[in-house]
Design a protein around this motif. Structure first.
Motif, PDB file in Angstrom:
ATOM      1  N   MET A  39     -16.863  26.827 -15.170  1.00 44.67           N
ATOM      2  CA  MET A  39     -15.878  27.899 -15.125  1.00 44.67           C
ATOM      3  C   MET A  39     -16.417  29.191 -15.717  1.00 44.67           C
ATOM      4  O   MET A  39     -16.039  30.269 -15.310  1.00 44.67           O
ATOM      5  CB  MET A  39     -14.601  27.485 -15.859  1.00 44.67           C
ATOM      6  N   ILE A  95      -5.864  27.509 -14.373  1.00 43.03           N
ATOM      7  CA  ILE A  95      -6.830  26.585 -13.783  1.00 43.03           C
ATOM      8  C   ILE A  95      -6.409  25.174 -14.181  1.00 43.03           C
ATOM      9  O   ILE A  95      -6.343  24.863 -15.375  1.00 43.03           O
ATOM     10  CB  ILE A  95      -8.253  26.874 -14.280  1.00 43.03           C
ATOM     11  N   THR A 101     -13.289  34.151 -16.129  1.00 39.80           N
ATOM     12  CA  THR A 101     -12.529  33.127 -16.841  1.00 39.80           C
ATOM     13  C   THR A 101     -12.208  33.591 -18.251  1.00 39.80           C
ATOM     14  O   THR A 101     -13.086  34.061 -18.979  1.00 39.80           O
ATOM     15  CB  THR A 101     -13.319  31.805 -16.898  1.00 39.80           C
TER      16      THR A 101
END
Length: 358
Positions: free
Chosen positions: A1, A244, A263
């Motif tokens: 991520m 997420i 992220t």
């Protein structure tokens, strides 16, 4: 991520310090910024140019401080405790400028900067124009300032610009010709201005003046944390977050940063800070370590400051609110202590390291 930057995506944006002045938004190249601190008491100089509000003793060096309102030909306003001084340098000249409100350091892509504006008529800008360009950031326009004409004093100002007269300065109750600094300040306010000036006078002979570390000062759960400015790509407001699924608690989600997916993570768990306080989703610091890009949510972005290696102390044994392995040490900031984060270790070796199985 925690995504990597592909070679094709690498750009060379220019970092600008963004600030407010006279209800307009300005930017100045961050590489010219040497230091930022709260406005202290200044000593007015009778023979100084009209736009120089006064001077101060900055660790043994006399620093002139410019009132940008006067420099631009606007009317001055009474100074406030919330005002800041940004120290900039051009060649061998160092100057402080008074600003209303600091916003952030933001990387601006050169393609978003317009160097000229067509006014629909023949017009030739004055050679001492303070403006180097205009940046389009979302729906906002940021006026970019050029250091050289801003610092260099000239009697020849841009057409239509007039410096305030002595009478106008008196009517505005601003310091000039030997008058008191901020004459309408209360005794308690004057005391704070004076204390700030005295603190800025202090210096340590053993300091290596060429070896300072630039830090962005941010707030988490009421504590100060410092981040090496070399790791900071930009500061940004968080407009929208996409969660997420099946992620650790510290992963906040993804945000779209001008077409780039970044992220966001909440560092409080890693630092063993109290998680019962409501998570802030208003501001983020976008960090980059080698090819890793990530956004760190923060409660507030306070300042940009400089510390010397000799000012950094080991983590006190009594500190239990943070995890020592992710801190480089502590340093004084205003009247408190600031913990300096080891961002490289956090992103590459700490609990934020994510593998494909997560």
């Amino acid at each position: 991520m925690l995504r990597t930057v592909e070679e094709s995506e690498i750009m060379e944006p220019i970092p600008y310090l963004i600030f407010e002045l006279y209800n307009s938004t300005y930017g100045i190249e961050a590489t010219a910024v040497q230091e930022i601190f709260s406005l202290p008491e200044l000593t007015p100089i009778a023979e100084a140019p009209p736009d120089i509000a006064g001077v101060l003793n900055l660790r043994g060096k006399i620093l002139p401080v410019m009132d940008l309102n006067r420099r631009f030909g606007y009317k001055s306003r009474p100074y406030q405790l919330s005002d800041r001084v940004v120290v900039i340098q051009w060649q061998d000249v160092q100057m402080g400028i008074i600003v209303d409100d600091l916003q952030e350091i933001q990387n601006i892509d050169p393609q978003d900067i317009s160097s000229e504006i067509s006014y629909g008529r023949d017009f030739q800008a004055h050679t001492h124009n303070f403006i180097s360009g205009f940046a389009r950031i979302g729906t906002s326009i940021i006026i970019l300032l050029a250091c050289e004409p801003l610092i260099r004093y000239s009697e020849k100002l841009p057409p239509g610009t007039e410096m305030p007269t002595e009478t106008e300065l008196e009517e505005q109750d601003m310091p000039d010709q030997g008058r008191l600094f901020c004459p309408h300040a209360s005794e308690s306010e004057r005391s704070i201005f004076r204390e700030r000036a005295e603190a800025l006078m202090q210096t340590t002979e053993s300091q290596d003046l060429s070896g300072f570390i630039s830090l962005a000062v941010v707030g988490l759960n009421g504590e100060y944390f410092g981040i090496d400015l070399q790791m900071v790509r930009e500061f940004t407001d968080i407009l929208q977050v996409t969660p997420i699924p099946c992620c650790p608690q510290w992963v906040v989600g993804n945000m779209n940063l001008r077409g780039e997916i970044v992220t966001l993570f909440d560092l409080r768990e890693v630092l063993n800070l109290d998680l019962s306080q409501k998570r802030s989703l208003e501001k983020a610091v976008v960090l980059q370590v080698e090819d890793i890009v990530a956004g760190m949510t923060v409660d507030e972005v306070f300042d940009i400051t400089h510390v010397y290696p000799t000012d950094i102390d080991p983590i006190p044994a009594a500190v239990h609110t943070t995890r020592d392995e992710y801190l480089r040490g502590t340093a004084p900031y205003q009247d408190k202590m600031m913990a300096i984060l080891d961002i490289s270790k956090i992103l590459t070796q700490g609990e934020l390291e994510v593998n494909d199985s997560v």
